[in-house]
Design an enzyme around this catalytic site. Structure first.
Site, mmCIF file in Angstrom:
data_model
loop_
_atom_site.group_PDB
_atom_site.id
_atom_site.type_symbol
_atom_site.label_atom_id
_atom_site.label_comp_id
_atom_site.label_asym_id
_atom_site.label_seq_id
_atom_site.Cartn_x
_atom_site.Cartn_y
_atom_site.Cartn_z
ATOM 1 N N TYR A 32 -15.286 29.440 132.643
ATOM 2 C CA TYR A 32 -14.303 30.138 132.772
ATOM 3 C C TYR A 32 -14.435 31.648 132.449
ATOM 4 C CZ TYR A 32 -13.025 30.672 127.563
ATOM 5 O OH TYR A 32 -13.291 31.253 126.547
ATOM 6 N N LYS A 146 -20.192 30.420 128.967
ATOM 7 C CA LYS A 146 -18.609 30.405 128.863
ATOM 8 C C LYS A 146 -18.110 29.306 129.406
ATOM 9 C CE LYS A 146 -14.918 33.980 128.758
ATOM 10 N NZ LYS A 146 -14.638 33.913 127.487
ATOM 11 N N GLU A 178 -20.504 35.065 115.661
ATOM 12 C CA GLU A 178 -19.411 35.792 116.460
ATOM 13 C C GLU A 178 -18.103 35.247 116.140
ATOM 14 O OE1 GLU A 178 -19.418 34.945 120.690
ATOM 15 O OE2 GLU A 178 -20.076 32.803 120.256
ATOM 16 N N LEU A 202 -21.705 34.151 122.738
ATOM 17 C CA LEU A 202 -21.187 34.682 124.098
ATOM 18 C C LEU A 202 -21.683 36.239 124.205
ATOM 19 C CD1 LEU A 202 -19.827 34.005 126.742
ATOM 20 C CD2 LEU A 202 -17.958 35.085 126.072
#
Ligand code: PDD
Length: 285
Positions: A32, A146, A178, A202
C-alpha cells in the site's frame, strides 16, 4: 457520495464489492501507499508510486499500471472527492482465490483499491510535539516493504496509545529502528541521526525529503544505527511520516527530551519543509 477506485472502476464506496477470498483479507498479501494532498495537489507522488511498484516487485506481484497511471488515478480521486487537504490511500493485493498459502495462478488479477479522504494537517502536534513509548521490534525482517501485514505495527501503536503516547518507537537488539508508522530522528550537537535505509525500516518518503533538505541547508547527517540509550540522550528528537510530517518528540518513556520543547534544528527543518509544501501549492498543473 464518496468515489472509490476499484480495478479500473470509479464507484460509490457502498457499491464496491471485494471478495471474501481476497488474499489481502486472508494473509495481508499486498502492499500500500499513503500520499498527502495539499491544496488539492499530490505531494511527492512520483516517489510514492515508485516505492509502490518496488514494494509489489519485492513480493513478486506485477501491478497493471504505470507510475503515471497511478498518479492519474490518485489525482482523479482527489479532484472528484473535492479533497483540498487530505490523503490518497491505495492498496494492491494478490487478488481473490480459494485460501492456500502459495500464489494463485496467473489468471488471478491483483485487486487494487484506492480512495481520497479529507485529513487536516496535525498542526498542534507539529507545533507542540508528542510523547512516545519504546517497544520491542517484533516485526519480520522485510520492513523495507510497505506491506499490508501490519500486525506488529498495530500492536505497538496500541501499546503507545494505552500509555497515553502518540507513537511507539521500535527497538531491535538495543537499536532504534523506526516508529510504528513513522521514521525516527535525533539531533546531537547539531548533527541529525537516523537509522540507515536497510531491510529493518521503511525508507520513508518524508525521511528522504528530510535528508535532501539537510544536504541543501548544510545540516550534517549520520545514517547509522544508534542505541536506545544514545537516542534518549539526544538534544532533540522528531518523527516523520506523510501524515505527521515533522512531529517533534518532547518525551520518551516519560523522560523529557532536551528542554521539553521542540528543538532548534527540528524547527528549522519544519520551516524548510513548509517551503516545499508552499512550492507545491504555487505549481501550475
Ligand atoms: N506510514 N515507517 C513505517 C513503518 C510507516 O508505516 C511509515 C508511514 C513511515 C513513513 O513513511 P512515509 O514518510 O513515506 O509516509 C515509516 C503511513 C503514513 C501509514 O501507514 O499510514
Amino acid at each position: 457520495m464518496t468515489t472509490y477506485f476499484n480495478n479500473g472502476v470509479y464507484a460509490d464506496k457502498e457499491t464496491i464489492k471485494v471478495s471474501i477470498d481476497d488474499r489481502g483479507y486472508y494473509f495481508g498479501d499486498g502492499v500500500y501507499e499513503v500520499i498527502k494532498v495539499y491544496d488539492g495537489k499530490l505531494y511527492t507522488d512520483q516517489e510514492h508510486f515508485t516505492r509502490f511498484l518496488q514494494s509489489a516487485k519485492k513480493i513478486r506481484m506485477d501491478l497493471p499500471y504505470t507510475i503515471d497511471e497511478f498518479t492519474g488515478i490518485a489525482k482523479k480521486l482527489a479532484a472528484d472527492n473535492g479533497i483540498v487537504e487530505g490523503h490518497v490511500y491505495i492498496q494492491a493485493t494478490r487478488g481473490a482465490a480459494p485460501r492456500m498459502h502459495n500464489f494463485p495462478g496467473e489468471e488471478v488479477e491483483p485487486m487494487i483499491t484506492a480512495y481520497a479522504i479529507h485529513n487536516p494537517r496535525p498542526l498542534s502536534k507539529i507545533k507542540e510535539g508528542v510523547a512516545v513509548k519504546t517497544t520491542d521490534d517484533i516485526r519480520w525482517l522485510r520492513c523495507d516493504i510497505k506491506s499490508l501485514n501490519l500486525l506488529g505495527n498495530v500492536l505497538a501503536k496500541q501499546e503507545a496509545y494505552d500509555a497515553g503516547c502518540a507513537e511507539a518507537v521500535f527497538v531491535r537488539d538495543g537499536i532504534v529502528t523506526e516508529g510504528s508508522s513513522s521514521n525516527m530522528f535525533g539531533v546531537k550537537d547539531g548533527i541529525l541521526y537516523t537509522h540507515p535505509a536497510t531491510n529493518l525500516i521503511l525508507n520513508g518518503i518524508t525521511r528522504r525529503v528530510i535528508l535532501q533538505l539537510c544536504a541543501k541547508h548544510s545540516i550534517g547527517v549520520m545514517e547509522e544505527p544508534f542505541t536506545l540509550e544514545q537516542f534518549k540522550e539526544m538534544d532533540e528528537l522528531f518523527l516523520t511520516s506523510t501524515t505527521s510530517e515533522i512531529t517533534p518528540i518532547v518525551s520518551i518513556d516519560g523522560k523529557i527530551v532536551g528542554d521539553g520543547a521542540p528543538g532548534r534544528v527540528t524547527e528549522r527543518l519544519q520551516q524548510v519543509f513548509e517551503e516545499t509544501i508552499h512550492e507545491l501549492k504555487m505549481e501550475i498543473n
